[in-house]
Design a protein around this motif. Structure first.
Motif, PDB file in Angstrom:
ATOM      1  N   LEU A   1      30.953  46.245  33.908  1.00 22.99           N
ATOM      2  CA  LEU A   1      31.815  47.011  33.007  1.00 22.99           C
ATOM      3  C   LEU A   1      33.214  46.434  33.060  1.00 22.99           C
ATOM      4  O   LEU A   1      33.660  45.903  34.083  1.00 22.99           O
ATOM      5  N   SER A   2      33.891  46.526  31.937  1.00 21.58           N
ATOM      6  CA  SER A   2      35.205  45.914  31.780  1.00 21.58           C
ATOM      7  C   SER A   2      36.220  46.969  31.384  1.00 21.58           C
ATOM      8  O   SER A   2      35.982  47.755  30.465  1.00 21.58           O
ATOM      9  N   LEU A   3      37.340  47.010  32.092  1.00 24.31           N
ATOM     10  CA  LEU A   3      38.421  47.946  31.782  1.00 24.31           C
ATOM     11  C   LEU A   3      39.673  47.160  31.384  1.00 24.31           C
ATOM     12  O   LEU A   3      40.025  46.171  32.039  1.00 24.31           O
ATOM     13  N   PRO A   4      40.353  47.591  30.332  1.00 20.19           N
ATOM     14  CA  PRO A   4      41.584  46.919  29.908  1.00 20.19           C
ATOM     15  C   PRO A   4      42.765  47.400  30.736  1.00 20.19           C
ATOM     16  O   PRO A   4      43.715  48.014  30.213  1.00 20.19           O
ATOM     17  N   VAL A   5      42.718  47.159  32.045  1.00 25.51           N
ATOM     18  CA  VAL A   5      43.766  47.659  32.935  1.00 25.51           C
ATOM     19  C   VAL A   5      45.113  47.095  32.473  1.00 25.51           C
ATOM     20  O   VAL A   5      45.295  45.884  32.364  1.00 25.51           O
ATOM     21  N   GLN A   6      46.043  47.976  32.189  1.00 24.00           N
ATOM     22  CA  GLN A   6      47.340  47.574  31.660  1.00 24.00           C
ATOM     23  C   GLN A   6      48.317  47.287  32.803  1.00 24.00           C
ATOM     24  O   GLN A   6      48.497  48.103  33.705  1.00 24.00           O
ATOM     25  N   PHE A   7      48.931  46.105  32.736  1.00 22.94           N
ATOM     26  CA  PHE A   7      49.926  45.709  33.722  1.00 22.94           C
ATOM     27  C   PHE A   7      51.263  45.505  33.018  1.00 22.94           C
ATOM     28  O   PHE A   7      51.322  45.225  31.820  1.00 22.94           O
ATOM     29  N   ALA A   8      52.348  45.616  33.766  1.00 26.93           N
ATOM     30  CA  ALA A   8      53.646  45.250  33.217  1.00 26.93           C
ATOM     31  C   ALA A   8      53.614  43.770  32.840  1.00 26.93           C
ATOM     32  O   ALA A   8      52.859  42.983  33.420  1.00 26.93           O
ATOM     33  N   PHE A   9      54.442  43.377  31.863  1.00 27.84           N
ATOM     34  CA  PHE A   9      54.409  42.006  31.359  1.00 27.84           C
ATOM     35  C   PHE A   9      54.621  40.999  32.488  1.00 27.84           C
ATOM     36  O   PHE A   9      55.533  41.124  33.294  1.00 27.84           O
TER      37      PHE A   9
ATOM     38  N   LEU B   1      50.232  49.859  35.087  1.00 21.06           N
ATOM     39  CA  LEU B   1      50.948  50.875  34.329  1.00 21.06           C
ATOM     40  C   LEU B   1      50.219  52.220  34.442  1.00 21.06           C
ATOM     41  O   LEU B   1      48.992  52.263  34.600  1.00 21.06           O
ATOM     42  N   PRO B   2      50.944  53.330  34.388  1.00 20.84           N
ATOM     43  CA  PRO B   2      50.324  54.653  34.533  1.00 20.84           C
ATOM     44  C   PRO B   2      49.183  54.905  33.545  1.00 20.84           C
ATOM     45  O   PRO B   2      48.233  55.613  33.869  1.00 20.84           O
ATOM     46  N   SER B   3      49.256  54.329  32.352  1.00 21.46           N
ATOM     47  CA  SER B   3      48.222  54.573  31.341  1.00 21.46           C
ATOM     48  C   SER B   3      46.848  54.061  31.761  1.00 21.46           C
ATOM     49  O   SER B   3      45.831  54.491  31.210  1.00 21.46           O
ATOM     50  N   ALA B   4      46.796  53.162  32.737  1.00 17.18           N
ATOM     51  CA  ALA B   4      45.516  52.592  33.162  1.00 17.18           C
ATOM     52  C   ALA B   4      44.859  53.393  34.278  1.00 17.18           C
ATOM     53  O   ALA B   4      43.684  53.178  34.581  1.00 17.18           O
ATOM     54  N   ARG B   5      45.594  54.317  34.864  1.00 14.68           N
ATOM     55  CA  ARG B   5      45.098  54.939  36.087  1.00 14.68           C
ATOM     56  C   ARG B   5      43.983  55.940  35.850  1.00 14.68           C
ATOM     57  O   ARG B   5      43.134  56.134  36.729  1.00 14.68           O
ATOM     58  N   HIS B   6      43.946  56.587  34.682  1.00 17.13           N
ATOM     59  CA  HIS B   6      42.881  57.554  34.433  1.00 17.13           C
ATOM     60  C   HIS B   6      41.515  56.867  34.452  1.00 17.13           C
ATOM     61  O   HIS B   6      40.550  57.393  35.027  1.00 17.13           O
TER      62      HIS B   6
ATOM     63  N   VAL C   1      28.093  43.150  29.042  1.00 15.91           N
ATOM     64  CA  VAL C   1      29.203  43.838  29.672  1.00 15.91           C
ATOM     65  C   VAL C   1      29.524  45.083  28.868  1.00 15.91           C
ATOM     66  O   VAL C   1      29.657  45.028  27.643  1.00 15.91           O
ATOM     67  N   ARG C   2      29.663  46.224  29.538  1.00 18.23           N
ATOM     68  CA  ARG C   2      30.100  47.456  28.887  1.00 18.23           C
ATOM     69  C   ARG C   2      31.611  47.406  28.812  1.00 18.23           C
ATOM     70  O   ARG C   2      32.303  47.486  29.827  1.00 18.23           O
ATOM     71  N   GLN C   3      32.139  47.239  27.623  1.00 20.31           N
ATOM     72  CA  GLN C   3      33.569  47.041  27.434  1.00 20.31           C
ATOM     73  C   GLN C   3      34.238  48.341  27.012  1.00 20.31           C
ATOM     74  O   GLN C   3      33.977  48.879  25.946  1.00 20.31           O
ATOM     75  N   TYR C   4      35.120  48.852  27.859  1.00 15.16           N
ATOM     76  CA  TYR C   4      35.920  50.027  27.536  1.00 15.16           C
ATOM     77  C   TYR C   4      37.247  49.574  26.933  1.00 15.16           C
ATOM     78  O   TYR C   4      37.816  48.555  27.342  1.00 15.16           O
ATOM     79  N   ARG C   5      37.726  50.330  25.983  1.00 14.94           N
ATOM     80  CA  ARG C   5      39.022  50.038  25.386  1.00 14.94           C
ATOM     81  C   ARG C   5      40.056  51.039  25.898  1.00 14.94           C
ATOM     82  O   ARG C   5      39.699  52.054  26.493  1.00 14.94           O
ATOM     83  N   ALA C   6      41.304  50.736  25.669  1.00 12.77           N
ATOM     84  CA  ALA C   6      42.378  51.624  26.123  1.00 12.77           C
ATOM     85  C   ALA C   6      42.176  53.014  25.536  1.00 12.77           C
ATOM     86  O   ALA C   6      41.930  53.162  24.341  1.00 12.77           O
TER      87      ALA C   6
END
Length: 209
Positions: free
Chosen positions: A102-110, A116-121, A24-29
Motif C-alpha cells: 500500500l502506498s500513502l502520499p505522506v506529505q513532507f515540508a518542501f 506535515l500534520p495533514s499526513a498523520r491521520h 499496489v493499493r494507492q491512497y490519495r491525500a
C-alpha cells in the motif's frame, strides 16, 4: 542476433508476467485508511519469486544444436516451459493479481523530511493496522521520490523520509522498532503507468515481509 533477441524478449515477457501478478493499493491525500485493509494487505506472504534456470544466450557466431531456426524456436519454447515449471513449484496455486503493498502520499515540508500534520491521520490508521498483525510480522517502509533531482540525492532523501515515518510510528504509537525496516528507493520504482516526474511518485510504500 535474431536468436539472442528472441530469448531476451521471452525473458522480459516472463518478468513482466511476474510483475503484473501483484499491485499496489494507492491512497490519495484525504482518503480514509481502514486499519483492517492495512492488516489484510501487509499480512500476506511475500510474493513468490520466479526462479530462472541458468541460460547462455546465443550470438550470431554460435550455431544452434541442429543448425536451424526451428531449433532456436524449440529452445525458446523449452525455456518458457522450464520457467513455468519453476514458477509452479514456487506457487502451485493459479496466478492471480493481488494487492501486495500500500502506498500513502505522506506529505513532507518542501525539500525536507519533516512530516506535515495533514499526513498523520493516515499514518495513525496504518499503525492501527500494523497492530492487528501477528507480533512476529515485520513491515518494510519504502521511501520513494519522483525523478526530479539527482539519483544520489533522491536515494538519500527517500531513505531520510522512510526513517522519519518509522520514527513516527515508533514514537507516536509504540510500535517495536525491530518490526519496521526502512529503505530508500529513490526514483527507481515509479508507480505503474505514471510519468517518473509525476507527483504521485513522491510517496511512502509499505509491504509485509
Amino acid at each position: 542476433m535474431a536468436r539472442r533477441l528472441t530469448l531476451l524478449t521471452l525473458m522480459m515477457a516472463l518478468a513482466a508476467g511476474a510483475a503484473t501478478a501483484q499491485e499496489v493499493r494507492q491512497y490519495r491525500a484525504g482518503d480514509a485508511v481502514d486499519p483492517r485493509d492495512v492488516a489484510a494487505i501487509l499480512g500476506q506472504p511475500a510474493a513468490p519469486v520466479i526462479k530462472m534456470r541458468s541460460i547462455r544466450l546465443l550470438d550470431d557466431t554460435t550455431p544452434s544444436p541442429q543448425g536451424s531456426p526451428l531449433a532456436a524456436a524449440g529452445a525458446a519454447a523449452n525455456l518458457a516451459a522450464a520457467a513455468q515449471a519453476d514458477s509452479a513449484t514456487t506457487n502451485a496455486a493459479p496466478r492471480r493479481q493481488r494487492t501486495a503493498a500500500l502506498s500513502l502520499p505522506v506529505q513532507f515540508a518542501f525539500d525536507s523530511s519533516d512530516i506535515l500534520p495533514s499526513a498523520r491521520h493516515q499514518l495513525d490508521a496504518l499503525a492501527e493496522g500494523i497492530r492487528l498483525l501477528p507480533a512476529a510480522q515485520t513491515v518494510v517502509i519504502e521511501g520513494h521520490t519522483d525523478a526530479a533531482g539527482s539519483e544520489q540525492y533522491n536515494e538519500t532523501l527517500s531513505l531520510r523520509r522512510a526513517l522519519v515515518v518509522k520514527r513516527y510510528l515508533v514514537m507516536a504509537h509504540g510500535l517495536e522498532s525491530t518490526r519496521l525496516h526502512a529503505v530508500g528507493m529513490g526514483e527507481y520504482a515509479p508507480l505503474a503507468s505514471l510519468n517518473p516526474h509525476a507527483a504521485e511518485n513522491r510517496r511512502v510504500q509499505f509491504r509485509g515481509e
